[in-house]
Design an enzyme around this catalytic site. Structure first.
Site, PDB file in Angstrom:
ATOM      1  N   LYS A   1       0.865  -1.183   0.000  1.00 13.81           N
ATOM      2  CA  LYS A   1       0.000   0.000   0.000  1.00 13.81           C
ATOM      3  C   LYS A   1       0.901   1.233   0.000  1.00 13.81           C
ATOM      4  CE  LYS A   1      -1.582   2.864   2.617  1.00 13.81           C
ATOM      5  NZ  LYS A   1      -1.433   3.998   1.671  1.00 13.81           N
TER       6      LYS A   1
ATOM      7  N   GLU B   1      10.437   1.388   9.722  1.00 16.36           N
ATOM      8  CA  GLU B   1      11.428   2.424   9.365  1.00 16.36           C
ATOM      9  C   GLU B   1      10.720   3.760   9.550  1.00 16.36           C
ATOM     10  OE1 GLU B   1      14.564   2.103   8.517  1.00 16.36           O
ATOM     11  OE2 GLU B   1      14.678  -0.057   8.228  1.00 16.36           O
TER      12      GLU B   1
ATOM     13  N   CYS C   1      14.033  11.224   5.658  1.00 22.45           N
ATOM     14  CA  CYS C   1      14.150  10.822   7.065  1.00 22.45           C
ATOM     15  C   CYS C   1      15.566  10.961   7.586  1.00 22.45           C
ATOM     16  CB  CYS C   1      13.665   9.385   7.224  1.00 22.45           C
ATOM     17  SG  CYS C   1      14.499   8.256   6.095  1.00 22.45           S
TER      18      CYS C   1
ATOM     19  N   GLU D   1      11.251  16.627  13.912  1.00 23.81           N
ATOM     20  CA  GLU D   1      11.611  16.499  12.503  1.00 23.81           C
ATOM     21  C   GLU D   1      10.911  17.612  11.711  1.00 23.81           C
ATOM     22  OE1 GLU D   1       9.853  12.988  10.690  1.00 23.81           O
ATOM     23  OE2 GLU D   1      11.721  12.573   9.634  1.00 23.81           O
TER      24      GLU D   1
HETATM   25  P1  NAD Z   1       2.866   8.666   7.084  1.00 24.04           P
HETATM   26  O1  NAD Z   1       3.173   7.867   8.303  1.00 24.04           O
HETATM   27  O2  NAD Z   1       1.842   9.711   7.166  1.00 24.04           O
HETATM   28  O3  NAD Z   1       2.420   7.685   5.908  1.00 24.04           O
HETATM   29  C1  NAD Z   1       3.176   6.545   5.553  1.00 24.04           C
HETATM   30  C2  NAD Z   1       2.254   5.521   4.942  1.00 24.04           C
HETATM   31  O4  NAD Z   1       1.307   5.114   5.929  1.00 24.04           O
HETATM   32  C3  NAD Z   1       1.440   6.031   3.762  1.00 24.04           C
HETATM   33  O5  NAD Z   1       1.291   4.988   2.833  1.00 24.04           O
HETATM   34  C4  NAD Z   1       0.108   6.374   4.385  1.00 24.04           C
HETATM   35  O6  NAD Z   1      -0.954   6.318   3.478  1.00 24.04           O
HETATM   36  C5  NAD Z   1      -0.006   5.272   5.420  1.00 24.04           C
HETATM   37  N1  NAD Z   1      -0.888   5.600   6.538  1.00 24.04           N
HETATM   38  C6  NAD Z   1      -1.198   6.814   7.045  1.00 24.04           C
HETATM   39  N2  NAD Z   1      -2.052   6.685   8.084  1.00 24.04           N
HETATM   40  C7  NAD Z   1      -2.283   5.365   8.221  1.00 24.04           C
HETATM   41  C8  NAD Z   1      -3.076   4.592   9.111  1.00 24.04           C
HETATM   42  N3  NAD Z   1      -3.811   5.160  10.067  1.00 24.04           N
HETATM   43  N4  NAD Z   1      -3.072   3.247   8.969  1.00 24.04           N
HETATM   44  C9  NAD Z   1      -2.329   2.662   8.012  1.00 24.04           C
HETATM   45  N5  NAD Z   1      -1.572   3.331   7.132  1.00 24.04           N
HETATM   46  C10 NAD Z   1      -1.535   4.665   7.247  1.00 24.04           C
HETATM   47  O7  NAD Z   1       4.271   9.220   6.590  1.00 24.04           O
HETATM   48  P2  NAD Z   1       4.571  10.097   5.303  1.00 24.04           P
HETATM   49  O8  NAD Z   1       4.106  11.477   5.537  1.00 24.04           O
HETATM   50  O9  NAD Z   1       4.082   9.391   4.083  1.00 24.04           O
HETATM   51  O10 NAD Z   1       6.166  10.025   5.267  1.00 24.04           O
HETATM   52  C11 NAD Z   1       6.969  10.869   6.012  1.00 24.04           C
HETATM   53  C12 NAD Z   1       7.509  10.161   7.234  1.00 24.04           C
HETATM   54  O11 NAD Z   1       8.142   8.943   6.856  1.00 24.04           O
HETATM   55  C13 NAD Z   1       8.578  10.977   7.931  1.00 24.04           C
HETATM   56  O12 NAD Z   1       8.398  10.896   9.319  1.00 24.04           O
HETATM   57  C14 NAD Z   1       9.873  10.281   7.506  1.00 24.04           C
HETATM   58  O13 NAD Z   1      10.939  10.474   8.413  1.00 24.04           O
HETATM   59  C15 NAD Z   1       9.438   8.864   7.432  1.00 24.04           C
HETATM   60  N6  NAD Z   1      10.329   8.094   6.562  1.00 24.04           N
HETATM   61  C16 NAD Z   1      11.154   7.175   7.138  1.00 24.04           C
HETATM   62  C17 NAD Z   1      12.032   6.461   6.333  1.00 24.04           C
HETATM   63  C18 NAD Z   1      12.958   5.439   6.935  1.00 24.04           C
HETATM   64  O14 NAD Z   1      13.523   4.652   6.188  1.00 24.04           O
HETATM   65  N7  NAD Z   1      13.152   5.416   8.245  1.00 24.04           N
HETATM   66  C19 NAD Z   1      12.064   6.677   4.952  1.00 24.04           C
HETATM   67  C20 NAD Z   1      11.205   7.628   4.410  1.00 24.04           C
HETATM   68  C21 NAD Z   1      10.331   8.331   5.220  1.00 24.04           C
END
Ligand code: NAD
Length: 516
Positions: free
Chosen positions: A192, A268, A302, A419
């Site tokens: 997803k 992650e 990130c 962040e």
């Molecule tokens: P997010 O957590 O909002 O979304 C990530 C994913 O989760 C998306 O596919 C989103 O649709 C889904 N999602 C959102 N709410 C959900 C729920 N209630 N239940 C299930 N799925 C849900 O994060 P984002 O805004 O897409 O990405 C940014 C964040 O990701 C930042 O905090 C960044 O640091 C982190 N990130 C971490 C890494 C790593 O490797 N550690 C890499 C890239 C991004």
């Protein structure tokens, strides 16, 4: 927001590009079933234009994806290592043949400059390439035990069907970093992607299918209903693992749900990286390292440095002067335009968060040197403005945030505590070694990446031992590659991705004791 005609990307060599507009990729093809009038509308953050409308997945199709993945898994887990590696090689070839079109798609839905999107495709492909080799090497052992006629075997078996959830900042790499090792290990996947950037994932699934992935091996769910759809997938009995990349907030929510079924979980999550410049550092190299690290995806990574600690003394002035010059030359614009180095932020919420961090820092006494928000700008000498060379001026400008430099940042400011996820550099001053390590560790629950610039090997070793971060870059900021362990401590995650670590994540150790 006004709707505009769909933008056609330039000749994506996926023969029928309309397919990407149909819906989720399930059981080897794009689903056209529609249970409601809802569409997932993918927009270009550079100008608000509609890139594609995709049918939002129905609950029926979610269940179909899980069933199809389970069927594929039962065959794929028995497939020979030769078959798996041959498939991965073909997938790698197709990804690289479509490099330009995939990069174009990434830029359209994510906004990052095309040059960066190309690098992302290469980076994503490197994970497939690495796993071609990994897939050829079965792992395990057979050992004679202390008693005669007694043998112990250990093998690594694929864990089963995995739910993979990914963010929008690397629409190709985050998917492939999970899916390539999962398939190499013998698992099947229900992915997803973020609803903001589902098209690249759909294209990658189509390419995997063309490379010979059996039906159902790699499904992609396109939906705006992230919570309910993920919940439904997690309830399907065949799901054995959750692999999530995204924010710490959502990671905790999902881990709790996966915990209800004791699913293996890999997380992650968010970071808040310290970037430490000691007084003996090569200033030019440090500034260069920061520029390369900080401004990818307009600061929305990130592992982006979020707190730049520079030691008190002459180096502070030198570092800030050189950094100001380099940042002032950054070009902001639509990622498809030649020369654009900083694209838009992903959403209005992102602009609001970054704005809040900058306004808070200025209100608490930081000095704005470059960039800033409309509120803080009046006191700024910045010449960087949002590019507005299209007829969509106002909307386009709304998601652009200029590279912003703040000096005199202190630990109590939002910028130093959370962040930021934007093109904002906050510089903090420190006096001595133990102090900076303590501040770097204590002011955050994050523990993903950290960076140290010094010419003293002892300092570097002490820092890499004492920093509570999963990754430490010493005089280097490019810490991520396909062969090394990527991941965080504390609230930045659980587990590691990359190299053998990913393969291990998608397998379980089976032990058999045999008497003959
Ligand atoms: P997010 O957590 O909002 O979304 C990530 C994913 O989760 C998306 O596919 C989103 O649709 C889904 N999602 C959102 N709410 C959900 C729920 N209630 N239940 C299930 N799925 C849900 O994060 P984002 O805004 O897409 O990405 C940014 C964040 O990701 C930042 O905090 C960044 O640091 C982190 N990130 C971490 C890494 C790593 O490797 N550690 C890499 C890239 C991004």
């Amino acid at each position: 927001m006004l709707e505009r005609p769909p933008v056609c990307w330039k000749g994506l060599q996926l023969n029928d590009s309309n397919l990407l507009g149909a819906g989720s990729f399930i059981d080897g093809s794009f689903s056209r079933s529609r249970s409601s009038d809802v569409d997932l509308i993918v927009t270009n953050p550079a100008n608000g234009g509609i890139v594609r409308r995709v049918v939002d997945i129905s609950d029926h199709d979610v269940k179909r994806a899980a069933t199809s993945a389970e069927t594929a898994f039962q065959l794929w887990r028995l497939s020979s290592l030769k078959n798996r590696s041959a498939f991965l090689r073909r997938w790698h070839t197709l990804v690289m043949e479509n490099r330009e079109d995939l990069a174009h798609l990434i830029t359209l839905e994510n906004g990052k400059p095309l040059s960066e999107a190309r690098v992302e495709v290469d980076y994503a492909a490197s994970f497939i390439d690495w796993n071609v080799l990994a897939a050829t090497q079965g792992r395990g052992s057979l050992a004679v035990q202390h008693e005669e006629d007694l043998y112990a075997s250990t093998t690594h078996q694929p864990i089963g069907v995995c739910l993979v959830i990914t963010p929008w900042n690397f629409p190709a790499a985050m998917i492939v970093r999970k899916v390539a090792p999962a398939l190499a290990a013998g698992c099947a996947v229900v992915a997803k992607p973020s609803d903001l950037t589902p098209l690249t994932a759909l294209a990658l699934a189509e390419l995997a299918s063309r490379a010979g992935a059996p039906r159902g091996l790699f499904n992609v769910l396109a939906t705006t209903r992230a919570g309910p759809v993920s919940d439904l997938v997690l309830q399907q009995r065949c799901i054995r693992m959750l692999s999530f990349t995204g924010s710490t907030r959502v990671g905790k929510l999902l881990a709790a749900k996966a915990g209800q079924r004791l699913l293996k979980t890999s997380l992650e999550l968010g970071g808040h990286a310290p970037f430490i410049v000691y007084d003996d550092a090569d200033v030019e190299a440090a500034v260069d390292g920061l520029m390369k690290n900080k401004f990818r995806v307009a600061g929305q990574t990130c592992i982006a440095a979020n707190r730049v600690f520079v030691q008190r003394g002459p180096i502070y002035h030198d570092f800030c002067t050189q950094l100001t010059e380099r940042m002032a030359s950054l070009v902001m614009g639509n990622g498809l335009e030649n020369g654009a180095q900083i694209g838009p932020l992903i959403s209005e919420a992102a602009v609001e968060r970054v704005t809040a961090h900058v306004d808070d820092a200025v209100a608490r006494g930081a000095t704005l040197v470059l960039g800033g928000t409309s509120k803080t700008k009046s006191s700024s000498s910045s010449e960087l403005e949002a590019s507005d060379d299209t007829d969509e001026g106002e909307e386009k400008a709304s998601l652009f945030f200029p590279p912003t430099l703040l000096l005199g940042v202190t630990d109590d400011m939002l910028l130093a505590k959370e962040e930021t996820f934007g093109p904002v550099v906050g510089v903090l001053m420190f006096t001595e070694e133990r102090e900076v390590i303590r501040r770097a560790n204590d002011n955050t629950e994050g523990g993903l990446a950290s960076y140290v610039y010094t010419s003293d090997a002892g300092r570097a070793l002490r820092a890499s031992k004492d920093l509570s971060f999963g990754m430490v870059g010493v005089n280097e900021t490019n810490v991520s590659n396909c062969a090394t362990p990527f991941g965080g401590m504390k609230e930045s995650g659980l587990g590691r991705e990359g190299g053998v670590h990913s393969l291990e994540a998608f397998t379980e150790v089976k032990y058999a004791l045999m008497r003959f």
